[in-house]
Design an enzyme around this catalytic site. Structure first.
Site, PDB file in Angstrom:
ATOM      1  N   ASP A  68       0.815  -1.163   0.035  1.00  0.00           N
ATOM      2  CA  ASP A  68      -0.109   0.112   0.117  1.00  0.00           C
ATOM      3  C   ASP A  68       0.772   1.117   0.043  1.00  0.00           C
ATOM      4  O   ASP A  68       2.276   1.166  -0.020  1.00  0.00           O
ATOM      5  CB  ASP A  68      -1.053  -0.011   1.035  1.00  0.00           C
ATOM      6  CG  ASP A  68      -2.247   0.583   0.798  1.00  0.00           C
ATOM      7  OD1 ASP A  68      -2.223   1.840   0.457  1.00  0.00           O
ATOM      8  OD2 ASP A  68      -3.431  -0.144   0.901  1.00  0.00           O
ATOM      9  N   ASP A 115       3.468   2.092  -4.781  1.00  0.00           N
ATOM     10  CA  ASP A 115       2.262   3.306  -5.330  1.00  0.00           C
ATOM     11  C   ASP A 115       1.703   2.678  -6.627  1.00  0.00           C
ATOM     12  O   ASP A 115       2.553   2.445  -7.700  1.00  0.00           O
ATOM     13  CB  ASP A 115       2.846   4.588  -5.531  1.00  0.00           C
ATOM     14  CG  ASP A 115       1.984   5.775  -6.199  1.00  0.00           C
ATOM     15  OD1 ASP A 115       0.767   5.287  -6.462  1.00  0.00           O
ATOM     16  OD2 ASP A 115       2.463   6.759  -6.185  1.00  0.00           O
ATOM     17  N   TYR A 148     -16.240   7.366 -10.989  1.00  0.00           N
ATOM     18  CA  TYR A 148     -15.785   6.096 -10.647  1.00  0.00           C
ATOM     19  C   TYR A 148     -16.224   4.817 -11.756  1.00  0.00           C
ATOM     20  O   TYR A 148     -15.724   3.957 -12.225  1.00  0.00           O
ATOM     21  CB  TYR A 148     -16.317   5.889  -9.239  1.00  0.00           C
ATOM     22  CG  TYR A 148     -16.109   4.407  -8.675  1.00  0.00           C
ATOM     23  CD1 TYR A 148     -14.999   3.803  -8.549  1.00  0.00           C
ATOM     24  CD2 TYR A 148     -17.288   3.712  -8.576  1.00  0.00           C
ATOM     25  CE1 TYR A 148     -14.896   2.562  -7.918  1.00  0.00           C
ATOM     26  CE2 TYR A 148     -17.247   2.300  -7.804  1.00  0.00           C
ATOM     27  CZ  TYR A 148     -16.155   1.863  -7.586  1.00  0.00           C
ATOM     28  OH  TYR A 148     -15.905   0.527  -7.061  1.00  0.00           O
ATOM     29  N   LYS A 185     -14.584   2.356 -14.316  1.00  0.00           N
ATOM     30  CA  LYS A 185     -14.812   0.943 -14.316  1.00  0.00           C
ATOM     31  C   LYS A 185     -15.397   0.299 -15.540  1.00  0.00           C
ATOM     32  O   LYS A 185     -14.885  -0.714 -15.963  1.00  0.00           O
ATOM     33  CB  LYS A 185     -15.840   0.758 -13.143  1.00  0.00           C
ATOM     34  CG  LYS A 185     -15.224   0.714 -11.587  1.00  0.00           C
ATOM     35  CD  LYS A 185     -14.072  -0.221 -11.368  1.00  0.00           C
ATOM     36  CE  LYS A 185     -13.272   0.112 -10.087  1.00  0.00           C
ATOM     37  NZ  LYS A 185     -12.034  -0.517  -9.933  1.00  0.00           N
TER      38      LYS A 185
END
Ligand code: AKB
Length: 314
Positions: free
Chosen positions: A35, A53, A143, A147
């Protein structure tokens, strides 16, 4: 050297539980969590952890080479509600991270990729009931756009470069271990926390906003299952519809009242109502059930039992 798994965005809601599950299956030393910070101390201290990253191709590649990574689970993303506040950041994170892992696979640094899509790929013009796998998709959130276009790229990399990428369209995921961040379905977790702590909850969606949801255990089971299925059985290389239960805020409140009779709910819809209004109420996931034997276990009653029991303990 044996091949290994890298989880990118492992400190998040799904990533953290996926890490635990994959470590229990493949062994602690074969699952590398990563992370962008050390904030999730439980995760950092429970096995190999690297700062990576997702937007940085070189740092991903270095990590893959260091551990001889075979499979990447890309769990880093900016969700729907935060994405509306920071559209360009959402676009950059969600798209750059996907291109990075797809290109690592194209260049043969890794062999297999899991990338989560979402019910957010659908939009206001999509049929809302029992939304089919193949239907109108005109998402109206950043978002959802990331996707939807991400799904096209997954299929493209599979067809043109033979990349073994697998994906499912997660509904709202309900869990008690790690809090979600910045989603429209987050109310369905927050409500349990507030029910136990304060006996009341003010919901940011209207009482009758029905959305598809799934308990974390089912979501992890689906993820492990699609990734361990024989490649030939994964016929859809964009992303699979995936479904468990659908319910409204009022129905969750009623299920909580069975345990906490004095629980009170009020409704103050905000900008997230517009996002929810564009999403399906229920999902037809016949393809996932046929192709790789998907089956869910948790209904709303079981979810409420488990959420209240675990949160009360913790
Ligand atoms: C969100 O609410 O943004 C997410 C999702 C449905 O993908 N939980």
């Amino acid at each position: 050297m044996s091949s290994k798994i890298l989880i990118v965005g492992a400190a998040g809601q799904i990533g953290s539980e996926l890490t635990t599950k994959l470590r229990s299956i493949y062994g602690k030393d074969n699952v590398i969590a990563s992370d962008i910070n050390y904030n999730n101390t439980e995760l950092v201290n429970s096995g190999i952890f690297e700062i990576v990253d997702a937007k940085d191709y070189v740092s991903l590649k270095v990590c893959c080479e260091k551990y001889n990574i075979d499979t990447i689970y890309l769990m880093a993303a900016m969700l729907s509600a935060t994405g509306e506040k920071y559209p360009m950041k959402a676009w950059d994170l969600n798209m750059e991270s996907l291109f990075n892992v797809l290109n690592l696979a194209k260049a043969k640094f890794v062999n297999k990729i899991f990338w989560p899509s979402s019910i957010a790929v659908f939009g206001p013009t999509t049929p809302k009931e029992n939304t089919p796998q193949y239907t109108i998709m005109e998402p109206n959130t950043v978002y959802g756009m990331t996707k939807q276009v991400g799904e096209r790229w997954c299929q493209y990399y599979n067809e043109k470069y033979n990349v073994d990428v697998r994906s499912i369209r997660y509904p709202g995921i309900i869990s008690w271990k790690t809090l979600p961040g910045g989603g429209t379905t987050d109310y369905a977790i927050d409500i349990y926390h507030k029910a136990l702590a304060e006996g009341k909850y003010n919901c940011f969606l209207t009482e009758d906003t029905e959305l598809p949801m799934m308990f974390m255990d089912d979501a992890i089971e689906a993820t492990v299952s699609i990734m361990s299925a024989n490649s030939d059985s994964i016929k859809i290389r964009s992303s699979y519809n995936l479904s468990a239960v659908s319910y409204t805020p009022k129905q969750v409140a009623d299920s909580i009242k069975k345990h906490i009779p004095d629980f009170k709910i009020s409704y103050t819809p905000d900008f997230r109502q517009d996002i929810a209004n564009g999403w399906p109420k229920s999902i037809d996931d016949t393809e996932a059930r046929n192709d790789w034997n998907w089956n869910h276990s948790f209904d709303l009653k079981l979810i409420t039992n488990e959420m209240l029991k675990q949160l009360a303990k913790n």
